[in-house]
Write an enzyme that holds these catalytic residues in place. Structure first.
Site, short mmCIF file in Angstrom:
data_model
loop_
_atom_site.label_atom_id
_atom_site.label_comp_id
_atom_site.label_asym_id
_atom_site.label_seq_id
_atom_site.Cartn_x
_atom_site.Cartn_y
_atom_site.Cartn_z
N ASP A 25 65.41 48.91 -35.17
CA ASP A 25 64.44 49.36 -36.18
C ASP A 25 63.01 49.02 -35.77
OD1 ASP A 25 63.62 50.54 -38.52
OD2 ASP A 25 64.12 48.85 -39.81
N ARG A 38 55.33 59.14 -34.26
CA ARG A 38 56.56 58.33 -34.37
C ARG A 38 57.53 58.57 -33.21
NH1 ARG A 38 57.64 56.03 -39.24
NH2 ARG A 38 59.87 56.21 -38.85
N ASN A 73 68.96 59.00 -42.64
CA ASN A 73 67.78 59.40 -41.86
C ASN A 73 67.48 60.90 -41.92
OD1 ASN A 73 68.34 56.83 -39.33
ND2 ASN A 73 66.89 56.81 -41.03
C1 IPE Z 1 68.33 51.85 -40.06
O1 IPE Z 1 66.94 51.91 -40.02
C2 IPE Z 1 68.91 52.99 -39.29
C3 IPE Z 1 68.68 52.96 -37.85
C4 IPE Z 1 68.14 51.98 -37.15
C5 IPE Z 1 69.14 54.12 -37.14
P1 IPE Z 1 66.10 52.61 -41.18
O2 IPE Z 1 64.68 52.42 -40.83
O3 IPE Z 1 66.58 53.98 -41.39
O4 IPE Z 1 66.52 51.74 -42.45
P2 IPE Z 1 65.75 51.46 -43.81
O5 IPE Z 1 65.28 52.79 -44.31
O6 IPE Z 1 64.60 50.56 -43.47
O7 IPE Z 1 66.75 50.80 -44.68
C1 IPE Z 2 64.38 52.99 -36.07
O1 IPE Z 2 62.99 53.01 -36.17
C2 IPE Z 2 64.94 54.27 -35.48
C3 IPE Z 2 65.58 55.18 -36.46
C4 IPE Z 2 65.82 54.90 -37.70
C5 IPE Z 2 65.96 56.47 -35.98
P1 IPE Z 2 62.27 53.63 -37.45
O2 IPE Z 2 61.99 55.06 -37.17
O3 IPE Z 2 63.04 53.36 -38.69
O4 IPE Z 2 60.91 52.81 -37.43
P2 IPE Z 2 60.15 52.24 -38.71
O5 IPE Z 2 61.12 51.42 -39.48
O6 IPE Z 2 59.65 53.42 -39.47
O7 IPE Z 2 59.05 51.41 -38.11
MG MG Z 3 63.03 51.84 -40.01
#
Ligand code: IPE
Ligand code: IPE
Ligand code: MG
Length: 247
Positions: A25, A38, A73
């Site tokens: 994450d 992103r 997601n």
């Molecule tokens: C969890 O991260 C899913 C992945 C790392 C693929 P998210 O960023 O989607 O989770 P939340 O929204 O903070 O719970």
């Molecule tokens: C984790 O990074 C990857 C996926 C969930 C696909 P994020 O995209 O959730 O990154 P943040 O949490 O917005 O920084």
């Molecule tokens: Mg995230």
């Protein structure tokens, strides 16, 4: 765990059976901090995942299960979702020969049905190509959600009961494990989440019932195998009691 039992992460790293699951994450925040889109963060994140896979044998990680895309997601922008999906396809194509050479067995967990058929075909291709590898077991969770997995496993159990091949009174924890996407894999010993969030976000709900958790503020694109080495050391120093009284 009793003292005379081998610990999953102890001894010769190549002999280790340690299963580490990672919630990768913080890609978006990492990119945002630099004023970048992103998707740049996701690309960096994919590089970090590749480095970690490569480091698994010396870290003593036999099973690495990484969360790449959750069932939640899909609520991101179309641009981000499509960008991630194409990144997954490119990753498989680009890494295939390295993965095979390094003895990595690659699997995917999650519901594949809604994914692009071309991506589904790539999943099946690399799973077949690496099916005989045993040095590192890399499992990638895509369109994965713990509750969704339990729902699909329940449907499959009910179908077996209806077909008369499964006696409801004979259902054990093992029966359910065998109906999960992770059938054949041991339960994770350690779950690591980056980016400072202290939640499980629907990851491996059934399998991680007794896992140790480590949460770190490091954003995934800054994560290194050395950081993981430190976490494994921390994990080894913890006493896993599985409900028993302290030794
Ligand atoms: C969890 O991260 C899913 C992945 C790392 C693929 P998210 O960023 O989607 O989770 P939340 O929204 O903070 O719970
Ligand atoms: C984790 O990074 C990857 C996926 C969930 C696909 P994020 O995209 O959730 O990154 P943040 O949490 O917005 O920084
Ligand atoms: Mg995230």
């Amino acid at each position: 765990m009793k003292m005379d039992q081998p610990r999953p992460g102890g001894g010769d790293p190549e002999e280790s059976r340690l299963h580490v699951a990672v919630i990768m994450d913080g890609n978006g925040r990492w990119a945002k901090n630099r004023g970048w889109p992103r998707l740049v963060g996701h690309r960096k994140g994919a590089e970090r995942a590749r480095e970690l896979v490569e480091a698994c044998p010396r870290l003593g990680i036999r099973y690495l299960t990484i969360y790449a895309f959750s069932t939640e997601n899909w609520s991101r922008t179309t641009e981000e979702v499509l960008g991630l999906m194409s990144l997954f396809g490119r990753y498989i194509k680009r890494e295939a020969s390295r993965i095979k050479k390094e003895g990595v067995r690659m699997r995917f967990i999650g519901d594949r049905d809604p994914l692009d058929p071309k991506l589904q075909a790539l999943f099946e291709w690399i799973e077949t190509e690496t099916a005989h590898n045993d040095r590192v077991h890399l499992t990638v969770a895509i369109n994965y959600g713990g509750r969704d997995e339990i729902r699909r496993a329940t449907q499959s159990v009910v179908r077996a009961v209806q077909a008369g091949t499964l006696d409801p009174d004979a259902i054990t924890d093992r029966t359910l494990s065998a109906h999960m996407d992770t059938a054949g894999l041991p339960d994770p010993d350690l779950v690591v989440r980056t980016s400072g969030e202290t939640r499980v976000s629907n990851y491996l709900l059934w399998q991680a019932a007794y896992a140790e958790y480590i949460f770190t503020p490091v954003l995934w694109p800054d994560f290194t195998p050395d950081i993981m080495a430190g976490f494994i050391e921390t994990y080894r120093q913890r006493e896993r009691r599985f409900g028993a009284a302290p030794a």
